[in-house]
Design a protein around this motif. Structure first.
Motif, PDB file in Angstrom:
ATOM      1  N   LEU A 171       7.837  -1.196   5.188  1.00  0.00           N
ATOM      2  CA  LEU A 171       6.852  -1.606   4.195  1.00  0.00           C
ATOM      3  C   LEU A 171       7.002  -3.081   3.832  1.00  0.00           C
ATOM      4  O   LEU A 171       6.010  -3.789   3.652  1.00  0.00           O
ATOM      5  CB  LEU A 171       7.002  -0.745   2.931  1.00  0.00           C
ATOM      6  CG  LEU A 171       6.647   0.736   3.036  1.00  0.00           C
ATOM      7  CD1 LEU A 171       6.982   1.443   1.723  1.00  0.00           C
ATOM      8  CD2 LEU A 171       5.172   0.917   3.363  1.00  0.00           C
ATOM      9  N   ARG A 320       6.701  -8.986   2.958  1.00  0.00           N
ATOM     10  CA  ARG A 320       5.282  -8.830   2.664  1.00  0.00           C
ATOM     11  C   ARG A 320       5.027  -8.979   1.163  1.00  0.00           C
ATOM     12  O   ARG A 320       5.902  -8.729   0.338  1.00  0.00           O
ATOM     13  CB  ARG A 320       4.795  -7.433   3.068  1.00  0.00           C
ATOM     14  CG  ARG A 320       4.423  -7.251   4.517  1.00  0.00           C
ATOM     15  CD  ARG A 320       3.649  -5.958   4.689  1.00  0.00           C
ATOM     16  NE  ARG A 320       3.281  -5.755   6.088  1.00  0.00           N
ATOM     17  CZ  ARG A 320       3.946  -4.994   6.931  1.00  0.00           C
ATOM     18  NH1 ARG A 320       5.004  -4.336   6.503  1.00  0.00           N
ATOM     19  NH2 ARG A 320       3.563  -4.866   8.178  1.00  0.00           N
ATOM     20  N   ILE A 325       1.015  -5.000   1.695  1.00  0.00           N
ATOM     21  CA  ILE A 325       1.466  -3.628   1.933  1.00  0.00           C
ATOM     22  C   ILE A 325       0.279  -2.678   1.902  1.00  0.00           C
ATOM     23  O   ILE A 325       0.181  -1.752   2.722  1.00  0.00           O
ATOM     24  CB  ILE A 325       2.532  -3.224   0.895  1.00  0.00           C
ATOM     25  CG1 ILE A 325       3.800  -4.055   1.095  1.00  0.00           C
ATOM     26  CG2 ILE A 325       2.860  -1.738   1.024  1.00  0.00           C
ATOM     27  CD1 ILE A 325       4.889  -3.755   0.074  1.00  0.00           C
ATOM     28  N   TYR A 328      -1.447  -3.019   5.137  1.00  0.00           N
ATOM     29  CA  TYR A 328      -0.621  -2.439   6.197  1.00  0.00           C
ATOM     30  C   TYR A 328      -0.794  -0.916   6.230  1.00  0.00           C
ATOM     31  O   TYR A 328      -0.966  -0.317   7.303  1.00  0.00           O
ATOM     32  CB  TYR A 328       0.841  -2.807   5.963  1.00  0.00           C
ATOM     33  CG  TYR A 328       1.828  -2.062   6.835  1.00  0.00           C
ATOM     34  CD1 TYR A 328       1.925  -2.314   8.201  1.00  0.00           C
ATOM     35  CD2 TYR A 328       2.669  -1.096   6.288  1.00  0.00           C
ATOM     36  CE1 TYR A 328       2.842  -1.631   8.994  1.00  0.00           C
ATOM     37  CE2 TYR A 328       3.580  -0.403   7.078  1.00  0.00           C
ATOM     38  CZ  TYR A 328       3.664  -0.679   8.429  1.00  0.00           C
ATOM     39  OH  TYR A 328       4.559   0.004   9.208  1.00  0.00           O
ATOM     40  N   LEU A 384       5.428   1.545  -3.852  1.00  0.00           N
ATOM     41  CA  LEU A 384       4.275   0.704  -4.163  1.00  0.00           C
ATOM     42  C   LEU A 384       4.074   0.579  -5.671  1.00  0.00           C
ATOM     43  O   LEU A 384       3.779  -0.510  -6.184  1.00  0.00           O
ATOM     44  CB  LEU A 384       3.036   1.304  -3.498  1.00  0.00           C
ATOM     45  CG  LEU A 384       1.867   0.364  -3.160  1.00  0.00           C
ATOM     46  CD1 LEU A 384       2.344  -0.825  -2.366  1.00  0.00           C
ATOM     47  CD2 LEU A 384       0.807   1.126  -2.386  1.00  0.00           C
TER      48      LEU A 384
END
Length: 407
Positions: A171, A320, A325, A328, A384
């Motif tokens: 991630l 990132r 993310i 992605y 996240l």
């Protein structure tokens, strides 16, 4: 006839007290008892509403995360709102109802007594305040690569769980560049999904990746010619002393004709097994819309990662941003063969077993399953959410409510 003292008090009370006093006394006691019951009944109501608040936050957050992943899949803009406040009121009502007390005449009443002691009702009226997260600070945080301190925290948190380290590295890694020890331009670069094989090799080692420290000397100011210092005795010591007083931790390095003052800094590095039976330091670099470009942190040595011969090939991980993310994950959802995904991230458009939650996006219901070795969607959403919270600033949330709803 002999009358006992207790009987005398009772007969006196019945003779001197007006008719109906016992009824009033019972009524007052009953109302007081009802009020006490009312106070006790608010406890479960408050507890239940607090639990409902947490459940509401969970539902809103999960829906926001999944809907933005789906927007990223569709190459659409991302939108974020914050459930800034849930407020409400609790109202306690006692409904009137007559209760007959048949033996009230023993306490001075000639008729049965009645009290208002009906059932208790607790009503709640919640209200919700939504605020769009379109502030400058939030946007800058979303567009900035994961800081090396945050990166180091998650690696250390899952120090003995290589599967979660593999998940987080996939991630958080934007690209991995390979350099020769002497520096210069990278000799190879992997981007996005291409880095999964290298990450898998690092995390499959008997010694999983950890975090180490690497000392780095940063030059402070220009080099000072030795001739100048020779003519001014003690000047170098004075400079070092001033640096110590200012907590700069300066140290002089002598070359043939000059002295260079440097400041020693500690940098986090990722310790990975890049060769059989050898652990090397991997540099960590982040970039963002508000950060000036730094020198590429190519590790010149292995720091606290290990000793022994240094691998001539040195690696640097570029992290990132949170926004990256999302895109992605959207890219993973677009892959036609889920077996080719480097991580097990799935959002289903049909009912499945072990559903954790479901939400609606553009008229379609989507489902997310409970976490399992074969489905890592929930751990991904947990990562996240934690990273997004670092971008939120309570002072930046608008005080003027743009949308307010009351169900």
């Amino acid at each position: 006839m002999r009358i006992s003292s207790n009987s005398f008090r009772r007969h006196t009370w019945r003779r001197d007290v007006p008719e109906g006093y016992g009824c009033c006394r019972l009524t007052g006691l009953s109302v007081a008892g009802a009020l006490l019951l009312a106070g006790c009944s608010l406890g479960p109501a408050i507890t239940e509403n607090s639990a409902d608040y947490n459940t509401t936050i969970e539902d809103v957050t999960n829906a926001a995360l999944v809907s933005n992943v789906l927007r990223a899949r569709d190459h659409a803009p991302l939108y974020f709102t914050d459930l800034a406040q849930i407020r409400g009121s609790l109202q306690l009502n006692v409904q009137p109802a007559q209760t007959i007390i048949p033996y009230a005449h023993f306490l001075g009443s000639t008729t049965p007594s009645t009290v208002q002691a009906g059932p208790l009702n607790v009503n709640s009226q919640p209200g919700f305040d939504y605020a769009p997260l379109n502030t400058k600070i939030f946007a800058e945080g979303m567009l900035t690569g994961i800081d090396e301190k945050v990166f180091a925290y998650f690696i250390q948190r899952f120090a003995h769980q290589p599967d979660f380290i593999y998940l987080f590295l996939n991630l958080a890694t934007s690209r991995i560049e390979t350099y020769r020890r002497s520096g210069g331009s990278p000799i190879s670069t992997c981007v996005g999904i291409e880095c999964a094989k290298l990450i898998r090799r690092w995390t499959a080692s008997p010694r999983p990746p950890t975090i180490g420290l690497l000392s780095k000397d940063t030059p402070i100011g220009p080099a000072i010619p030795a001739e100048i210092l020779a003519n001014q005795r003690g000047a170098l010591g004075d400079l070092v002393k001033v640096g110590d007083d200012e907590d700069l931790d300066l140290s002089p390095t002598k070359s043939k004709r000059a002295y260079q003052l440097s400041k020693t800094e500690q940098k986090f590095v990722l310790c990975v097994t890049t060769r059989p039976n050898s652990v090397d330091a991997v540099g960590i670099a982040s970039f963002g819309v508000t950060k000036d470009p730094d020198d590429t942190p190519i590790p010149g040595n292995n720091g606290t990662c290990g000793h022994g011969p240094i691998n001539p090939e040195r690696y640097v991980i570029y992290t990132r941003s949170v926004e990256a993310i999302f895109f992605y994950l959207g890219e993973l959802l677009r892959m036609r063969e889920p077996q080719q995904q480097p991580i097990h991230f799935y959002i289903y458009d049909h009912p499945v077993e072990n559903i954790r939650f479901h939400m609606n996006y553009r008229g379609q219901t989507y489902y997310v399953r409970e976490a399992s070795p074969a489905d890592q969607t929930m751990p991904v959403l947990a990562f996240l959410n934690a990273l997004m919270n670092l971008s939120r600033d309570a002072d930046e949330i608008p005080s003027t409510r743009t949308v307010a709803t009351s169900p």
